[in-house]
Design an enzyme around this catalytic site. Sequence first.
Site, short mmCIF file in Angstrom:
data_model
loop_
_atom_site.label_atom_id
_atom_site.label_comp_id
_atom_site.label_asym_id
_atom_site.label_seq_id
_atom_site.Cartn_x
_atom_site.Cartn_y
_atom_site.Cartn_z
N ARG A 198 0.85 -1.02 -0.06
CA ARG A 198 -0.03 0.05 0.11
C ARG A 198 0.97 1.12 0.02
NH1 ARG A 198 -3.39 -0.07 5.29
NH2 ARG A 198 -4.43 1.80 4.18
N THR A 211 -3.96 13.39 10.30
CA THR A 211 -5.78 13.40 10.29
C THR A 211 -5.92 13.32 11.59
OG1 THR A 211 -5.76 12.94 8.03
CG2 THR A 211 -7.76 12.76 9.56
N ARG A 212 -5.62 12.56 12.44
CA ARG A 212 -6.14 12.09 13.59
C ARG A 212 -5.69 13.24 14.82
NH1 ARG A 212 -6.59 5.80 14.59
NH2 ARG A 212 -6.65 5.02 12.44
N SER A 217 0.78 3.91 2.16
CA SER A 217 0.62 4.66 3.10
C SER A 217 2.19 5.05 3.64
CB SER A 217 -0.18 4.17 4.26
OG SER A 217 0.30 3.00 4.58
N LYS A 275 -1.81 -7.48 11.46
CA LYS A 275 -3.03 -7.28 12.12
C LYS A 275 -4.14 -7.19 11.12
CE LYS A 275 -2.44 -2.34 13.84
NZ LYS A 275 -3.82 -1.82 13.09
N ASP A 276 -3.74 -6.67 10.13
CA ASP A 276 -4.79 -6.38 9.02
C ASP A 276 -5.31 -7.60 8.21
OD1 ASP A 276 -4.92 -3.51 9.65
OD2 ASP A 276 -3.52 -3.16 7.93
N SER A 325 -11.39 1.35 15.91
CA SER A 325 -11.24 -0.28 16.31
C SER A 325 -12.23 -0.71 16.99
CB SER A 325 -9.79 -0.14 16.89
OG SER A 325 -9.73 -1.60 17.62
N LEU A 326 -12.82 -1.66 16.73
CA LEU A 326 -14.03 -2.30 17.42
C LEU A 326 -13.39 -2.85 18.72
CD1 LEU A 326 -16.90 -3.14 17.10
CD2 LEU A 326 -16.25 -5.31 15.93
N ARG A 327 -11.93 -3.39 18.53
CA ARG A 327 -11.48 -4.08 19.68
C ARG A 327 -11.29 -2.89 21.00
NH1 ARG A 327 -6.40 -3.52 21.42
NH2 ARG A 327 -5.78 -2.66 19.35
N ARG A 328 -10.53 -2.03 20.45
CA ARG A 328 -10.19 -0.68 21.41
C ARG A 328 -11.53 -0.32 21.84
NH1 ARG A 328 -5.94 1.46 17.31
NH2 ARG A 328 -4.04 0.54 18.06
N ARG A 368 -11.01 7.77 12.02
CA ARG A 368 -10.04 7.23 11.05
C ARG A 368 -9.12 8.10 10.43
NH1 ARG A 368 -11.99 2.53 10.21
NH2 ARG A 368 -10.43 1.98 8.80
N THR A 402 -11.64 6.29 18.16
CA THR A 402 -11.21 5.23 17.69
C THR A 402 -11.99 4.41 16.49
OG1 THR A 402 -10.21 3.13 18.24
CG2 THR A 402 -12.05 3.76 19.65
N CYS A 415 -13.50 -9.19 11.15
CA CYS A 415 -13.31 -8.01 12.27
C CYS A 415 -14.71 -7.52 12.99
CB CYS A 415 -12.79 -7.02 11.27
SG CYS A 415 -13.61 -6.49 9.92
#
Length: 319
Positions: free
Chosen positions: A17, A166-167, A19, A95-96, A141-144, A161, A139, A254
């Site tokens: 990618r 950006t964050r 990024s 992790k992706d 992230s569903l986990r976080r 996101r 966040t 996910c």
Amino acid sequence: MTLTLPSPASPLKIGTRGSPLALAQAYETRARLAAAFDLPQEAFEIVVIKTTGDNQALIAADKPLKELGGKGLFTKEIEEDLLSGAIDIAVHSMKDMPVAQPEGLALDTYLPREDVRDAFISPALKSLHDLAEGAVVGTSSLRRRAQLLNRRPDLKVVEFRGNVQTRLRKLSEGVAGCTFLAMAGLNRLAMDEVPATAIETSDMLPAVAQGAIGIERRTDDSRAGDMLAAIHDHETGQRLAAERAFLAALDGSCETPIAGLAELDGTTLRLRGEVLRPDGSEAISDDQTCAVEDGAELGREMAAKLLEKAGKGFFDWKA
């Protein structure tokens, strides 16, 4: 059989990618391969591939990953190019990665793992414990999200996101008081200027395979397989075997908040796992040890144990 090495005239093509973090991981892969075979950097070509997950409109939408299409958002186009022969290998943040590989592809090379911990990002606060009652945290992230709400039901969690810049801009605009990233990414990008504090794994167990780089190849490409074997980190492979077996036996998508971390101490592997309801109302965890070579089996056994403890109603929200 003699290994035919790449050259500047006929380079090995490394897909990634575009990024900053993905490129840093591709550059690390290139550097390790070049060093392992005493080749110039020009013997490897970095090929940037735009994935669905890189769509700026999707990033700006601030929607949960599961609503956008899951982990495959970041891999589909890269794997298509790998299968077609447009690239020779593909570099991924582990992790992706979904737990199942497309037919014809193998993911069995890992670089040495970085810091596995999550990072607490805030220009004004130093840790989770400094958050005021009812604070807004951001966040995607569903986990976080589930972990935060499980520990602090008073918090308000908003979708967040985008890249680091950006964050940070969103934080400065007051959208939230803090956000979270992986320490591994900040370290790989040498982003010391980011107001980040590592969160101990006892406070927030990380995502499965967080901090690890994986390199994918075609199963019938023996040259790529032989070259990648020279840079494979065996310890990281042992740890991820346990973690990804745990994830696969629970839910490889996910859509379920899952955390897992394997650590080695000599010939012993310690595996911690956690599964949560998305709203944080319930969390079920386990912590076990085994011989290193039994890590994958322990991962499957731990998943079965947590599923049994969860009972029939735990995943009703998925219906």
